[in-house]
Design a protein around this motif. Sequence first.
Motif, PDB file in Angstrom:
ATOM      1  N   TYR A 125       0.831  -1.208   0.000  1.00  0.00           N
ATOM      2  CA  TYR A 125       0.000   0.000   0.000  1.00  0.00           C
ATOM      3  C   TYR A 125       0.865   1.256   0.000  1.00  0.00           C
ATOM      4  N   LEU A 126       1.890   1.280   0.839  1.00  0.00           N
ATOM      5  CA  LEU A 126       2.788   2.434   0.889  1.00  0.00           C
ATOM      6  C   LEU A 126       3.559   2.594  -0.418  1.00  0.00           C
ATOM      7  N   ALA A 127       4.052   1.490  -0.945  1.00  0.00           N
ATOM      8  CA  ALA A 127       4.840   1.545  -2.179  1.00  0.00           C
ATOM      9  C   ALA A 127       4.012   2.058  -3.355  1.00  0.00           C
ATOM     10  N   ASP A 128       2.740   1.676  -3.394  1.00  0.00           N
ATOM     11  CA  ASP A 128       1.885   2.053  -4.519  1.00  0.00           C
ATOM     12  C   ASP A 128       1.331   3.471  -4.417  1.00  0.00           C
ATOM     13  N   ASN A 129       1.253   4.018  -3.187  1.00  0.00           N
ATOM     14  CA  ASN A 129       0.517   5.269  -3.020  1.00  0.00           C
ATOM     15  C   ASN A 129       1.275   6.437  -2.392  1.00  0.00           C
ATOM     16  N   MET A 130       2.364   6.178  -1.667  1.00  0.00           N
ATOM     17  CA  MET A 130       3.014   7.236  -0.907  1.00  0.00           C
ATOM     18  C   MET A 130       3.522   8.388  -1.770  1.00  0.00           C
ATOM     19  N   GLU A 131       4.269   8.085  -2.807  1.00  0.00           N
ATOM     20  CA  GLU A 131       4.847   9.147  -3.628  1.00  0.00           C
ATOM     21  C   GLU A 131       3.770   9.979  -4.315  1.00  0.00           C
ATOM     22  N   LEU A 132       2.740   9.304  -4.810  1.00  0.00           N
ATOM     23  CA  LEU A 132       1.652  10.015  -5.474  1.00  0.00           C
ATOM     24  C   LEU A 132       0.888  10.880  -4.483  1.00  0.00           C
ATOM     25  N   PHE A 133       0.716  10.374  -3.268  1.00  0.00           N
ATOM     26  CA  PHE A 133       0.019  11.129  -2.231  1.00  0.00           C
ATOM     27  C   PHE A 133       0.788  12.401  -1.873  1.00  0.00           C
ATOM     28  N   LYS A 134       2.105  12.318  -1.829  1.00  0.00           N
ATOM     29  CA  LYS A 134       2.924  13.491  -1.519  1.00  0.00           C
ATOM     30  C   LYS A 134       2.746  14.579  -2.572  1.00  0.00           C
ATOM     31  N   GLU A 135       2.556  14.162  -3.820  1.00  0.00           N
ATOM     32  CA  GLU A 135       2.421  15.118  -4.914  1.00  0.00           C
ATOM     33  C   GLU A 135       1.000  15.662  -5.034  1.00  0.00           C
ATOM     34  N   MET A 136       0.011  14.818  -4.727  1.00  0.00           N
ATOM     35  CA  MET A 136      -1.386  15.230  -4.896  1.00  0.00           C
ATOM     36  C   MET A 136      -2.208  14.838  -3.675  1.00  0.00           C
ATOM     37  N   ALA A 137      -1.896  15.427  -2.547  1.00  0.00           N
ATOM     38  CA  ALA A 137      -2.578  15.105  -1.290  1.00  0.00           C
ATOM     39  C   ALA A 137      -4.025  15.581  -1.267  1.00  0.00           C
ATOM     40  N   ASP A 138      -4.378  16.514  -2.150  1.00  0.00           N
ATOM     41  CA  ASP A 138      -5.746  17.040  -2.164  1.00  0.00           C
ATOM     42  C   ASP A 138      -6.773  15.991  -2.563  1.00  0.00           C
ATOM     43  N   PHE A 139      -6.310  14.931  -3.217  1.00  0.00           N
ATOM     44  CA  PHE A 139      -7.220  13.870  -3.653  1.00  0.00           C
ATOM     45  C   PHE A 139      -7.206  12.715  -2.648  1.00  0.00           C
ATOM     46  N   SER A 140      -7.146  13.060  -1.391  1.00  0.00           N
ATOM     47  CA  SER A 140      -6.969  12.099  -0.306  1.00  0.00           C
ATOM     48  C   SER A 140      -7.885  10.869  -0.357  1.00  0.00           C
ATOM     49  N   PRO A 141      -9.207  11.021  -0.540  1.00  0.00           N
ATOM     50  CA  PRO A 141     -10.093   9.849  -0.517  1.00  0.00           C
ATOM     51  C   PRO A 141      -9.780   8.809  -1.588  1.00  0.00           C
ATOM     52  N   THR A 142      -9.167   9.243  -2.679  1.00  0.00           N
ATOM     53  CA  THR A 142      -8.902   8.305  -3.775  1.00  0.00           C
ATOM     54  C   THR A 142      -7.801   7.307  -3.434  1.00  0.00           C
ATOM     55  N   TYR A 143      -7.116   7.514  -2.320  1.00  0.00           N
ATOM     56  CA  TYR A 143      -6.024   6.611  -1.944  1.00  0.00           C
ATOM     57  C   TYR A 143      -6.466   5.528  -0.955  1.00  0.00           C
ATOM     58  N   ASN A 144      -7.728   5.534  -0.573  1.00  0.00           N
ATOM     59  CA  ASN A 144      -8.210   4.509   0.348  1.00  0.00           C
ATOM     60  C   ASN A 144      -8.256   3.147  -0.347  1.00  0.00           C
ATOM     61  N   ARG A 145      -7.826   2.127   0.370  1.00  0.00           N
ATOM     62  CA  ARG A 145      -7.835   0.761  -0.145  1.00  0.00           C
ATOM     63  C   ARG A 145      -8.325  -0.175   0.964  1.00  0.00           C
ATOM     64  N   SER A 146      -8.891  -1.316   0.581  1.00  0.00           N
ATOM     65  CA  SER A 146      -9.324  -2.277   1.596  1.00  0.00           C
ATOM     66  C   SER A 146      -9.263  -3.703   1.063  1.00  0.00           C
ATOM     67  N   TYR A 147      -9.023  -4.628   1.984  1.00  0.00           N
ATOM     68  CA  TYR A 147      -8.950  -6.048   1.643  1.00  0.00           C
ATOM     69  C   TYR A 147      -9.551  -6.833   2.806  1.00  0.00           C
ATOM     70  N   THR A 148     -10.628  -7.562   2.527  1.00  0.00           N
ATOM     71  CA  THR A 148     -11.343  -8.302   3.564  1.00  0.00           C
ATOM     72  C   THR A 148     -11.490  -9.761   3.173  1.00  0.00           C
ATOM     73  N   VAL A 149     -11.187 -10.651   4.112  1.00  0.00           N
ATOM     74  CA  VAL A 149     -11.370 -12.086   3.895  1.00  0.00           C
ATOM     75  C   VAL A 149     -12.012 -12.672   5.151  1.00  0.00           C
ATOM     76  N   HIS A 150     -13.251 -13.118   5.039  1.00  0.00           N
ATOM     77  CA  HIS A 150     -13.947 -13.735   6.162  1.00  0.00           C
ATOM     78  C   HIS A 150     -14.344 -15.157   5.769  1.00  0.00           C
ATOM     79  N   THR A 151     -13.944 -16.130   6.567  1.00  0.00           N
ATOM     80  CA  THR A 151     -14.162 -17.528   6.216  1.00  0.00           C
ATOM     81  C   THR A 151     -15.087 -18.227   7.215  1.00  0.00           C
TER      82      THR A 151
END
Length: 285
Positions: A125-151
Motif C-alpha cells: 500500500y505504501l509503495a503504490d501510493n506514498m509518492e503520489l500522495f505526496k504530490e497530490m494530497a488534495d485527492f486524499s479519498p482516492t487513496y483509500n484501499r481495503s482487503y477483507t477475507v472472512h471464512t
Amino acid sequence: MKKICSLLLLMLLVMASCQHQSASGSKKEGVVFDSVVVDSTTRLNADTETPNGELSIRMVYAKPLGDDPQSVEAAWKINKALLSSDLLMSDYMTGVRPSVTKGLTPKGYMEKALGQVSANFGKRYLADNMELFKEMADFSPTYNRSYTVHTKVHQVSDSIVNYVADTYYYDGGAHGQSVTWARNFNPHTGAAVTLADILRPGYEAPLTMKIMTELIWQFKVKNLQELQDSACVFMDMAVYIPKNYIIGSKGITFIYCQDEVAPHAAGEIRVTLTNKQLAELKRKK
C-alpha cells in the motif's frame, strides 16, 4: 527513509484466537476448527485517519483432536492446502507459507502466515501510493484501499466439510471486487473432496449441460443463444464448470463469482443441482 516510513506506517495488528464452533462436536470428525483474526490499518499520513489501507481477515483453520496422529496430519493438510491455494491474493503471499515444524501449533502456523500477509499488504500500500500522495494530497479519498477475507466452515456429513471464504478487495475506482472461494474437505484425512470423488468418470460434459439448462431456466430465456445475447451470461465463452462449488447434503451449488461470466451488475451467479438431478452422474456407493 526507513524512519520516515516507520512514522507513516501505523500497523494496528490484532491477533486473537476465538473458538469457532466445531463442525459437528463429535470426535468422529477428525479435526475441529478455530479461527485467527488479523486487522491492520496502514496510513499515508500519521496525523490523519485517512487515507488508509485497511485489512481484515477472519481465518478459520483446522486443529487436531488431541495427539491422535491421523487427526494431526489431517489438520496440517487442510491448513497447508488453504495457504497454498488462491484463497488469499498472490500479491500479498511473499514469504507467507511457513514450514511445518513440531514446535509450531496450527494456531501459530496460521498466525505467522497471516501476520506476513498483513505486513505485505501494508508495504504494498505504501509503495503504490506514498509518492503520489505526496504530490497530490488534495485527492486524499482516492487513496483509500481495503482487503477483507472472512471464512466459515459447515459440516455436511461425516466425510465432508465445506470451507467458504467471502472476499472483498477495493483498489480504487468505481467499485471493489467481491469473490466467493469455496472448497470441500474430508475432516478425517484432510484431503480435498472434489467432483471427481463423488461423480462417475466422464461427468464433465453432462454436468456442464445440466448447469447450462439450469441457467437458461434461471434467467427465463429459451436457449444458450438468448442466455448469451439477452442475459449477457457467458457472452464470449463456452459454459464451463466453475472451480468454486459447495457439496451439500441435498445437492451441489456451483458458484460463478462477480465478473466471472457476466457483467459486474449481475453480481454473483449460483446454480444448484439437486441430488435427483445429479443421480445419473453419481458414483455408486
